[in-house]
Design a protein around this motif. Structure first.
Motif, mmCIF file in Angstrom:
data_model
loop_
_atom_site.group_PDB
_atom_site.id
_atom_site.type_symbol
_atom_site.label_atom_id
_atom_site.label_comp_id
_atom_site.label_asym_id
_atom_site.label_seq_id
_atom_site.Cartn_x
_atom_site.Cartn_y
_atom_site.Cartn_z
ATOM 1 N N ASN A 1 43.844 33.047 -40.048
ATOM 2 C CA ASN A 1 43.484 33.034 -38.621
ATOM 3 C C ASN A 1 43.257 34.432 -38.104
ATOM 4 O OD1 ASN A 1 43.624 30.373 -38.026
ATOM 5 N ND2 ASN A 1 45.708 30.435 -37.179
ATOM 6 N N ALA A 2 44.175 35.329 -38.454
ATOM 7 C CA ALA A 2 44.083 36.702 -37.977
ATOM 8 C C ALA A 2 42.825 37.350 -38.523
ATOM 9 C CB ALA A 2 45.324 37.501 -38.394
ATOM 10 N N ALA A 3 42.512 37.082 -39.793
ATOM 11 C CA ALA A 3 41.324 37.672 -40.415
ATOM 12 C C ALA A 3 40.056 37.215 -39.697
ATOM 13 C CB ALA A 3 41.269 37.314 -41.904
ATOM 14 N N VAL A 4 40.038 35.952 -39.279
ATOM 15 C CA VAL A 4 38.886 35.444 -38.521
ATOM 16 C C VAL A 4 38.798 36.173 -37.180
ATOM 17 C CG1 VAL A 4 37.952 33.452 -37.290
ATOM 18 C CG2 VAL A 4 38.917 33.148 -39.575
ATOM 19 N N ALA A 5 39.968 36.340 -36.545
ATOM 20 C CA ALA A 5 40.001 36.894 -35.186
ATOM 21 C C ALA A 5 39.553 38.345 -35.129
ATOM 22 C CB ALA A 5 41.411 36.759 -34.609
ATOM 23 N N ILE A 6 39.724 39.076 -36.232
ATOM 24 C CA ILE A 6 39.390 40.504 -36.195
ATOM 25 C C ILE A 6 38.174 40.830 -37.051
ATOM 26 C CG2 ILE A 6 41.693 41.333 -35.578
ATOM 27 C CD1 ILE A 6 42.287 41.632 -38.483
ATOM 28 N N GLY A 7 37.382 39.811 -37.376
ATOM 29 C CA GLY A 7 36.107 40.062 -38.054
ATOM 30 C C GLY A 7 35.172 40.822 -37.120
ATOM 31 N N ASP A 8 34.324 41.666 -37.696
ATOM 32 C CA ASP A 8 33.416 42.470 -36.869
ATOM 33 C C ASP A 8 32.509 41.616 -35.992
ATOM 34 O OD1 ASP A 8 34.235 45.023 -37.596
ATOM 35 O OD2 ASP A 8 32.954 45.068 -39.364
ATOM 36 N N ASP A 9 31.989 40.523 -36.580
ATOM 37 C CA ASP A 9 31.071 39.700 -35.783
ATOM 38 C C ASP A 9 31.775 39.103 -34.568
ATOM 39 O OD1 ASP A 9 32.543 38.288 -37.652
ATOM 40 O OD2 ASP A 9 30.991 36.800 -38.067
ATOM 41 N N ARG A 10 33.015 38.660 -34.797
ATOM 42 C CA ARG A 10 33.781 38.087 -33.694
ATOM 43 C C ARG A 10 34.057 39.147 -32.618
ATOM 44 N NH1 ARG A 10 37.697 33.876 -32.800
ATOM 45 N NH2 ARG A 10 36.654 32.741 -34.460
#
Ligand SMILES: [Zn+2]
Length: 271
Positions: A217-226
């Motif tokens: 979840n955290a990795a999704v939240a701090i992706g550049d695109d996001r």
């Protein structure tokens, strides 16, 4: 996480409440606030350091494991990473020099210059220290909607991953190559290394069911695109420095599943 069986690391420098020292006011610091978290480019920190007048001696606080809850948590996670990477290095006949984790609030003087907590947690290769302002964990939970202790541990393990890159020479090889693509490959490898640690923590019975999902979840939240979508309302892939949400998840997952740092070669193929 179940860290009851994990000894707290003594390599924590608690600089909370100490300020940066040296009479440096907030107004004197020119810092481009970077919206990216989890390890900004160390070169940008060095520029900040130069802007405030070169490198001054960093004041060191005594090392040890803090006794407050969060301090204890961070020290145990760090202790777990020391154990895991110590074993990995030992297996290839090498010694893993443990990094120091500095806890600070608001701003800190590092071996890479003065940094502010808005930059997020970072690793400075010059002094081999990880810098963490614990308020980031609140941000992670509230602003980025990525709660959970393992999400926090992933952040620490990612920075430890950069330390491993320093020890293996990967970071040095990347010096001078300042393309965003190289930066992305370094960051994704640090994510994969965080996963490698997570895998080992699982075998040490330190994980709860659902922990891996917290980190993903955290990795999704701090992706550049996001982050770009949130900050600018659009996505600019050429300006990625850490990788998209999908990439970050992919590499973290690979590390978590394999547990073998050899599977973290983000430089080999197309990242
Ligand atoms: Zn990073």
């Amino acid at each position: 996480m179940q860290l009851g069986n994990q000894q707290a690391s003594g390599n924590v420098e608690d600089r909370r409440g100490m300020g940066v020292g040296g009479g440096l006011g907030v107004g004197g610091i020119v810092v481009a606030v970077i919206a990216y978290f989890l390890g900004f480019d160390p070169n940008s920190a060095i520029q900040v350091g130069e802007q405030v007048g070169g490198h001054k001696e960093t004041r060191e606080a005594p090392k040890g494991a803090p006794t407050d809850d969060m301090g204890q948590f961070v020290s145990r996670v760090l202790g777990s990473t020391e154990r895991v990477w110590g074993d990995v290095f030992k297996r290839s006949g090498r010694e893993c020099r443990a990094p120091t984790l500095v806890l600070y609030d608001r701003q800190v003087r590092s071996g890479c210059g003065v940094a502010q907590s808005a930059m997020g947690p970072f690793y400075c290769p010059n002094d081999e220290k990880l810098y963490v302002d614990l308020t980031f964990f609140r941000e992670l939970q509230q602003r980025f909607k990525a709660p959970g202790d393992f999400a926090q541990a992933y952040v620490i393990a990612h920075e430890v991953g950069h330390h491993v890159q320093k020890l293996t020479g990967t970071m040095k090889r990347m010096e001078g190559a300042h393309s965003n693509q190289d930066s992305v490959r370094l960051e994704l490898q640090a994510d994969c290394y965080a996963g490698v640690w997570g895998h080992a923590a699982g075998t040490l019975n330190q994980l709860d069911p659902g922990d891996a999902q917290e980190a993903l979840n955290a990795a999704v939240a701090i992706g550049d695109d996001r982050l770009q979508q949130q900050a600018r309302g659009r996505v600019v892939p050429e300006a990625f420095t850490h990788g998209s949400s999908a990439q970050r998840v992919q590499w973290l997952k690979r590390g978590l599943e394999s547990g073998n740092p050899r599977d973290c070669d983000t430089f080999g193929g197309s990242a």
